[in-house]
Design a protein around this motif. Structure first.
Motif, PDB file in Angstrom:
ATOM      1  N   GLU A   1       8.554 -10.658 105.702  1.00 26.07           N
ATOM      2  CA  GLU A   1       8.557  -9.312 104.868  1.00 26.07           C
ATOM      3  C   GLU A   1       6.995  -9.407 104.665  1.00 26.07           C
ATOM      4  O   GLU A   1       6.503  -8.405 104.769  1.00 26.07           O
ATOM      5  N   ASP A   2       6.184 -10.259 104.638  1.00 31.63           N
ATOM      6  CA  ASP A   2       4.773  -9.991 104.614  1.00 31.63           C
ATOM      7  C   ASP A   2       4.049  -9.376 105.724  1.00 31.63           C
ATOM      8  O   ASP A   2       3.289  -8.556 105.864  1.00 31.63           O
TER       9      ASP A   2
ATOM     10  N   TYR B   1      -1.643 -12.411 104.198  1.00 34.25           N
ATOM     11  CA  TYR B   1      -0.447 -13.067 104.980  1.00 34.25           C
ATOM     12  C   TYR B   1      -0.790 -14.702 104.943  1.00 34.25           C
ATOM     13  O   TYR B   1      -1.737 -15.267 104.841  1.00 34.25           O
TER      14      TYR B   1
ATOM     15  N   ARG C   1       3.380  -2.329 108.620  1.00 35.80           N
ATOM     16  CA  ARG C   1       3.575  -0.886 108.218  1.00 35.80           C
ATOM     17  C   ARG C   1       2.241  -0.199 107.420  1.00 35.80           C
ATOM     18  O   ARG C   1       2.304   0.832 107.786  1.00 35.80           O
ATOM     19  N   SER C   2       1.613  -0.965 106.901  1.00 34.13           N
ATOM     20  CA  SER C   2       0.282  -0.206 106.552  1.00 34.13           C
ATOM     21  C   SER C   2      -0.721  -0.014 107.464  1.00 34.13           C
ATOM     22  O   SER C   2      -1.115   1.149 107.309  1.00 34.13           O
TER      23      SER C   2
ATOM     24  N   ASP D   1       5.063  -5.851 106.120  1.00 35.39           N
ATOM     25  CA  ASP D   1       4.206  -4.950 105.015  1.00 35.39           C
ATOM     26  C   ASP D   1       3.012  -4.792 105.751  1.00 35.39           C
ATOM     27  O   ASP D   1       2.399  -3.432 105.511  1.00 35.39           O
TER      28      ASP D   1
END
Length: 231
Positions: A115-116, A108, A122-123, A119
């Motif tokens: 979006e960063d 990041y 979500r991971s 992502d």
């Protein structure tokens, strides 16, 4: 220790596989409040060495004059990497400070691209997150909304100031430590007062209620009886 000695110590720990330093802004075991200069030094050294900083705010959230103690004016110039929270916000969890120490290691950047962040979250959700019951989440959410609407951190400052003043009037010479409405008193002295708190070594931790009216100086009887309440 000196900044250079601290940096050397952290480098050695990082070489041994350590990846984070856990900090309490008010140390639970002995009521020591972290000096702002030490906080800044620690943040600089961890950033240089490549270690995360995790602040344990289980006790200090809300009642220390800011949503989290590390957001107080004397600390807020630098942010930790993560924040552990619990009691004050009902649901335990781990907060992320995207502008915190060494966070760019996660991929990041300061670009602020949503979006960063998405992502990365979500991971994490696919690997380590544990779902909380909907009722607990709603309860926690309600606490946060109410705390914001009624400005509980500022109320905590007023409650803490009033109770400390009352204690000094009732027991001249008493030593009161901690921050705002997180109050620490020597265990030997607390045994001679009406305060019943959690014992932590040689000190007693008192977390008074932050109910509306506890900060109202026009209600001296309610305030005078406040030390008998525990949190």
């Amino acid at each position: 220790m000196s900044e250079q000695k601290l940096r050397d110590t952290l480098k050695q720990l990082a070489a041994e596989g350590y990846f984070a330093v856990v900090v309490e802004m008010v140390r639970a075991s002995d009521d020591r409040v972290l000096p702002p200069a030490e906080w800044e030094t620690l943040c600089r050294c961890c950033s240089d060495v490549g270690l995360y900083i995790v602040v344990d705010e289980a006790l200090t959230a809300v009642r220390c004059g800011a949503p989290f103690a590390h957001q107080r004016p004397e600390y807020k110039a630098l942010s930790p990497s993560f924040v552990l929270f619990g009691k004050a916000i009902v649901a335990c969890g781990l907060g992320v400070c995207w502008n915190g120490v060494h966070m760019n290691r996660l991929g990041y950047s300061d670009s602020g691209r949503e979006e960063d962040v998405a992502d990365i979250l979500r991971s994490w959700d696919m690997k380590v997150s544990q779902a909380l019951p909907a009722a607990s989440l709603l309860n926690s959410w309600g606490v946060l909304i109410l705390a914001q609407q009624e400005d509980w951190p500022q109320r905590a400052s007023r409650v803490g100031a009033q109770l400390r003043r009352i204690l000094r009037d009732m027991y001249p010479g008493i030593v009161i430590n901690g921050l705002e409405a997180l109050i620490y008193i020597a265990r030997a002295k607390a045994s001679t007062t009406n305060i019943i708190g959690a014992a932590a070594g040689k000190v007693v931790r008192w977390m008074p209620f932050l109910d509306q009216g506890m900060d109202d100086e026009s209600q001296p009887l309610a305030a005078a009886n406040a030390p008998q309440q525990t949190g």
